[in-house]
Design an enzyme around this catalytic site. Sequence first.
Site, short mmCIF file in Angstrom:
data_model
loop_
_atom_site.label_atom_id
_atom_site.label_comp_id
_atom_site.label_asym_id
_atom_site.label_seq_id
_atom_site.Cartn_x
_atom_site.Cartn_y
_atom_site.Cartn_z
N TRP A 378 0.87 -1.17 0.01
CA TRP A 378 0.06 -0.04 0.01
C TRP A 378 0.84 1.21 0.09
O TRP A 378 0.28 2.42 -0.39
CB TRP A 378 -0.94 0.17 1.30
N ASP A 379 2.23 1.08 0.35
CA ASP A 379 2.95 2.33 0.38
C ASP A 379 2.94 2.96 -1.11
O ASP A 379 3.03 4.05 -1.23
CB ASP A 379 4.66 1.72 0.31
N GLU A 523 1.05 -2.34 12.82
CA GLU A 523 1.41 -3.71 12.66
C GLU A 523 1.70 -4.28 14.05
O GLU A 523 1.91 -5.50 14.25
CB GLU A 523 2.27 -4.03 11.67
N LYS A 635 3.00 1.30 16.03
CA LYS A 635 4.08 1.28 15.04
C LYS A 635 3.88 2.49 13.92
O LYS A 635 5.06 2.97 13.72
CB LYS A 635 4.12 -0.09 14.36
N GLN A 636 2.76 2.96 13.83
CA GLN A 636 2.66 4.09 12.91
C GLN A 636 1.31 4.55 12.82
O GLN A 636 0.16 3.71 13.44
CB GLN A 636 3.04 3.76 11.32
O1 IFM Z 1 3.88 -1.36 4.17
C1 IFM Z 1 4.51 -1.26 5.18
C2 IFM Z 1 3.85 -1.56 6.19
O2 IFM Z 1 2.91 -0.43 6.51
C3 IFM Z 1 4.81 -1.45 7.47
N1 IFM Z 1 5.95 -2.33 7.26
C4 IFM Z 1 6.56 -2.26 6.15
C5 IFM Z 1 5.70 -2.38 4.88
C6 IFM Z 1 6.51 -1.94 3.64
O3 IFM Z 1 7.18 -0.61 3.68
#
Ligand code: IFM
Length: 794
Positions: A378-379, A523, A635-636
Amino acid sequence: WVHGDLKCTWSRYQTLRSNLRRNVKIWLQKGSLPNRVKLAPFGKPGDMNRWTITGTTFEADHQGYQETVFTIGNGYVGTRGAFEEGYPGRQPVTLVHGLYDDVPIVHTELVNAPNWLDLNIELDGQRFRLDKGEVLAYERQLDLRSGVLTRCVRWRRPAGGTVHLVFERFASLDDPHVLVLRCRLTSVDFSGVVMIQAGISGIVDNQGYRHWQIVDQGGEGPRQVYLTVETKATATVLSEAATLTVNGPSPVAYVALNCPWTPMVTAHCKVEPGQTVTADKIVTLFTAREVASPQTAALDRLARLTSRDYGDLRKTHDAAWQVLWETCDVTIDGDAEADLAVRFSLFHLLIAAPRFEERSSIPAKTLSGLGYRGHVFWDTEIFMLPLFVYTQPQIARNMLMYRYHTLSGARRKAIAQGYEGAMVAWESAATGDETTPRWVPVWVQEQGEEQLVRIWCGDIEQHISADVAYAVHHYWRATGDDEFMADYGVEMVLETARFWASRVVWNADANRYEICDVIGPDENHDHVDNNAFTNGMARWNLETGLTVLSWLQERSPAKASRLMTALDLYPMMLARWQQIIDYLYLGLDDDTGLIEQFDGFYELETVSFDAYEPRDIAFQALFGIEETQRLQILKQPDVLMLLYLMELAGSTRAADEVTIRANWAYYTPRTDLTHGSSLGPAIQAALAARLGEVDEAIACFRLAADTDLRDVRGNTAEGIHGATAGGLWQAVVFGFAGIRLTNSGPVAEPQLPPGWSRLAFRLCWRGRWYEFDLRPTNRGSSRGKIASSNSDAS
Ligand code: IFM
């Protein structure tokens, strides 16, 4: 002048000292580590610094990081900054868009193509290598304006005799199949025979796994060779052909050697002190993804290039870059580091973007490294795509078409999991089938060993289906590309909506629809129920599904009805979609405006982040995977990410300012922005700036900016963090410039950080270019100046 063990002239010392002072000041201000690649603003005055990344040190132990930073490319191919002559233990990497092959555990990966950089130089039989002899001077420069990587080395042979070498390389932006390498060798005090050997080496692997088998190799005349190989599992043919042209003070003798796996051309000539030898290697590369016979294409293209020399190829290449930068560049005056960091990010996205095709997209680590095996996450749609939507819409379209062409894989995934519609792969490659590895070895500190960890993202990180739909709509809204929407976009939005309709479950006790057992963007917590981001995006996807279907019914009733039949959509089903939209649980507390990240989040234990500072690892690494699940550590951004996207999309339903502020205040101190996911800081910066929290915004912005330039996470060697790069553009445009997307065009509500005296960029909105040139005196909102000369408004 002698300072420590540094000996130099007085004037050089003065320059070094003032650079050092500036460096120290900046490190102190930023509180970050000294940069390993010394950036040009610290090294040289003048405007060019804003366009140049300079590496003044060769560190044998940090080559991976510098190889990533110094990657070149052209939207078809990316080549990491490995040295032409190689280095013990290092592996050159060239990745071609869409060229995947099967591999155990991670399913499929982008294949490391035969090494076109291969160029060896011998001086009276002694091979030039950085680990032998003496390196008297060394500098590398990546010119972001032209995508040319230069290396200057002054080298003394073990047996004595010094030469000055200047290497230049570029992947032509004018012709994506052309790769060019030049080496100029000037003798300082060496007198003897120079041998230059230019090969195409098929002896390459992906971290030990060899994908190629030879199809054919050989030479055509003494100056030209070719190598044709085929991937073992997918049987994709690739061919490279190369010519070597050497100009020196004495006659040059060539011979082509057809060595197994590495055909090469060898040239010999003599030099004396003060004389220069120039070697130009021109390489062509084709795969069976573009042409029926890559070998014929590579040789034909090379033949067509015989009339063009290095200078000529550079000219058309530079011109192509100039055109590209005209629409994409962002200028930040008053903050040279920010200016360079954004341009560096844009450069890396531009060289990785599929300019020439629509069956591949930008992998998480772009084409600059083997991390995540070239898989697309999804990046791409949420973090990287906006740059292209507003500056290179055709590339954005290509990226979305990749998702269209891989819909069948997403449909297969939905069926396999017992759902309908399109369930987009968390990690996608050539076919759209799920390629997330299920198990990966992870080093466990406490146990002092590697253990296999189950990765659940491929099974339950499902928000990506809605993210793709969101991106389709974002593109359509900004470009007004109705043809794309009618022919492809609506189908993608409907198919993903259909997935959600089959995915939700009715909870009769609570009188609501729910989505259980997922992973959200955060995550750190898996197997959660009603993740706010997932539910919010799913609802948006369903809503948008209904809207775009009505639009299509109005615009093209026949097409709409064909699509409805093909997707098995009938009125009762659409009525159910509306019911899901109305009853899908969002976790919103109407009184406080707070959204619970998932069921039970509020009951988790809170953690004082400050108590663990200074800290240089993620909380998950500190506490372990299981323990982190029980803590309020993100984590984000998750809820905030949802609100950011909803606000951008103009959805006031979930994203009014009160709600955003309430959640901002709650979730920011719970998010591991420094050591969590690299996807966090840039978006946090964008949102902070939109809220007028400029100090927080610039701190997050710098964190994101340092990700790859300073390797602050220590994993840049695996490739550029594409999402961070795209997020940085969003932080500037949607954050500091405060761009609001109104139906009458983009409007700026700037919040420039202290010191920024100017922020300038261009945006394309529905076919018109808007120029923004923001200064600190701008207050309130500011409309972009329409750039086209025949426009009727400004
Ligand atoms: O898509 C990301 C995810 O949101 C966090 N872990 C790494 C992935 C790839 O960059």
